[in-house]
Enzyme design. Structure first.
Site, PDB file in Angstrom:
ATOM      1  N   ASN A 165       1.441  -4.083   1.386  1.00  7.11           N
ATOM      2  CA  ASN A 165       1.931  -5.451   0.872  1.00  7.11           C
ATOM      3  C   ASN A 165       1.484  -5.226  -0.438  1.00  7.11           C
ATOM      4  OD1 ASN A 165       2.309  -8.012   0.069  1.00  7.11           O
ATOM      5  ND2 ASN A 165       0.311  -8.796   1.093  1.00  7.11           N
ATOM      6  N   TRP A 166       2.829  -5.070  -1.034  1.00 13.72           N
ATOM      7  CA  TRP A 166       2.635  -4.769  -2.737  1.00 13.72           C
ATOM      8  C   TRP A 166       2.314  -6.069  -3.561  1.00 13.72           C
ATOM      9  CZ3 TRP A 166       7.011  -1.289  -4.887  1.00 13.72           C
ATOM     10  CH2 TRP A 166       6.939   0.007  -4.059  1.00 13.72           C
ATOM     11  N   LYS A 167       2.691  -7.428  -2.800  1.00 10.51           N
ATOM     12  CA  LYS A 167       2.426  -8.585  -3.249  1.00 10.51           C
ATOM     13  C   LYS A 167       3.310  -8.802  -4.414  1.00 10.51           C
ATOM     14  CE  LYS A 167      -2.154  -8.811  -1.469  1.00 10.51           C
ATOM     15  NZ  LYS A 167      -3.395  -9.405  -1.600  1.00 10.51           N
ATOM     16  N   GLU A 205      -6.737 -10.702   8.703  1.00 12.28           N
ATOM     17  CA  GLU A 205      -7.026 -10.556   7.290  1.00 12.28           C
ATOM     18  C   GLU A 205      -8.237 -11.499   6.969  1.00 12.28           C
ATOM     19  OE1 GLU A 205      -4.012  -8.536   5.162  1.00 12.28           O
ATOM     20  OE2 GLU A 205      -3.384 -10.594   4.889  1.00 12.28           O
ATOM     21  N   GLY A 235      -8.752  -8.591  -1.377  1.00 10.88           N
ATOM     22  CA  GLY A 235      -8.745  -8.147  -2.871  1.00 10.88           C
ATOM     23  C   GLY A 235     -10.216  -8.278  -3.347  1.00 10.88           C
ATOM     24  N   GLY A 240      -3.105  -3.868   0.808  1.00 13.17           N
ATOM     25  CA  GLY A 240      -2.687  -4.634  -0.536  1.00 13.17           C
ATOM     26  C   GLY A 240      -3.027  -3.664  -1.478  1.00 13.17           C
ATOM     27  N   GLY A 241      -4.424  -3.629  -2.204  1.00 15.37           N
ATOM     28  CA  GLY A 241      -4.323  -3.153  -3.384  1.00 15.37           C
ATOM     29  C   GLY A 241      -4.295  -1.400  -3.240  1.00 15.37           C
TER      30      GLY A 241
HETATM   31  P1  PGA Z   1      -6.285  -6.034   0.001  1.00 13.91           P
HETATM   32  O1  PGA Z   1      -5.016  -7.065   0.564  1.00 13.91           O
HETATM   33  O2  PGA Z   1      -6.170  -4.897   0.640  1.00 13.91           O
HETATM   34  O3  PGA Z   1      -5.685  -6.004  -1.433  1.00 13.91           O
HETATM   35  O4  PGA Z   1      -7.462  -6.600   0.273  1.00 13.91           O
HETATM   36  C1  PGA Z   1      -4.627  -7.194   1.653  1.00 13.91           C
HETATM   37  C2  PGA Z   1      -3.430  -7.989   2.011  1.00 13.91           C
HETATM   38  O5  PGA Z   1      -3.811  -9.279   1.281  1.00 13.91           O
HETATM   39  O6  PGA Z   1      -2.777  -8.015   2.870  1.00 13.91           O
END
Ligand code: PGA
Length: 256
Positions: free
Chosen positions: A9-11, A172, A178, A239-240
């Site tokens: 998930n690149w956001k 999650e 994050g 995410g990250g």
């Molecule tokens: P993160 O995000 O790995 O940066 O904690 C995960 C997500 O929000 O899907």
């Protein structure tokens, strides 16, 4: 056997040049290092603007799909700035993340609205990656398992067994997203076990055993192997760590 999935998930990250570079690095590394991970489905979820670019890049690699990070619940209409499930379908997108905690928090998405988004995704042949998870306050002071079960009940349990079996669930915990505070593998396993049991209560054991439940929240190259080794953790929503190709590939390989 249920599917193992690692979704990135690149956001809201990366300019077009940066996205192009990250995509080609990921694709090259998958070809070199992770092509034996054939039983793992990789789903790349860049910002919508880059979906077509991502499709072009992954066209030459097996087992890599492209997903959107959201879609609107209506098929079309006067909803400035939004993208619908039929639009995603029309360009060949296969997955869509729905109910991410950031969408719930910043865009006020409710369980009821998410039920409609799930319906629209499924009607258009998209696989929803349905996110659920509790806040830190709830984890420390409340019935956090009940809360997450209710998110699933309210947004998914109206589905027929056939439709439900097309959904991927992503647990999650908000306190882990994050923040660098990952759920321990035991905390992840406990919740995934409870959610699978909850699904079995509604749809029976066979469908529950076939449902992929991903973990998300600061999963990374260091902790993915231990998380994915848990019997009810079927991969991750990353995410990250999905923004750094070598880290993302390490996570993909950890799901093998
Ligand atoms: P993160 O995000 O790995 O940066 O904690 C995960 C997500 O929000 O899907």
């Amino acid at each position: 056997m249920r599917k193992k999935i690692v979704a990135g998930n690149w956001k809201m990250n990366k300019t077009a040049d940066e996205a192009q570079a990250l995509l080609s690095e990921i694709v090259n590394l998958i070809k070199e290092e992770a092509s034996s991970a054939t039983e793992v489905t990789v789903v790349l979820c860049p910002p919508s603007l880059y979906l077509t670019m991502a499709q072009q890049q992954v066209a030459t690699v097996g087992n890599v799909s492209v997903g959107a990070q959201n879609c609107h619940e209506k098929a079309s209409g006067a909803y400035t700035g939004e993208i619908s499930a039929p639009m995603l379908k029309s360009i060949g997108i296969e997955y869509v993340i729905l109910g991410h905690s950031e969408r719930r928090q910043y865009f006020d998405e409710s369980n009821t609205q998410l039920a409609e988004k799930v319906n629209s995704a499924l009607e258009n042949g998209l696989t929803p990656i349905f996110c659920c998870g509790e806040s830190r306050d709830l984890r420390e002071n409340g019935d956090y398992i009940g809360f997450v079960k209710d998110q699933i009940t309210d947004s998914l349990f109206h589905l027929s067994p056939e439709s439900f079996s097309k959904v991927v669930v992503a647990y999650e915990p908000i306190w882990a997203i994050g923040t660098g505070l990952t759920a321990s593998s035991a905390q992840a396993q406990d919740m995934h076990f409870e959610l699978r049991r909850h699904i079995a209560g509604q749809y029976g054991d066979e469908i529950a055993q076939e449902t992929s439940i991903l973990y998300g929240g600061s999963a990374n190259a260091q902790n993915a192997a231990e998380l994915f080794a848990q019997p009810d953790v079927d991969g991750g929503l990353i995410g990250g760590a999905s923004l750094k190709a070598p880290d993302f590939i390490t996570v993909v390989k950890a799901a093998q």
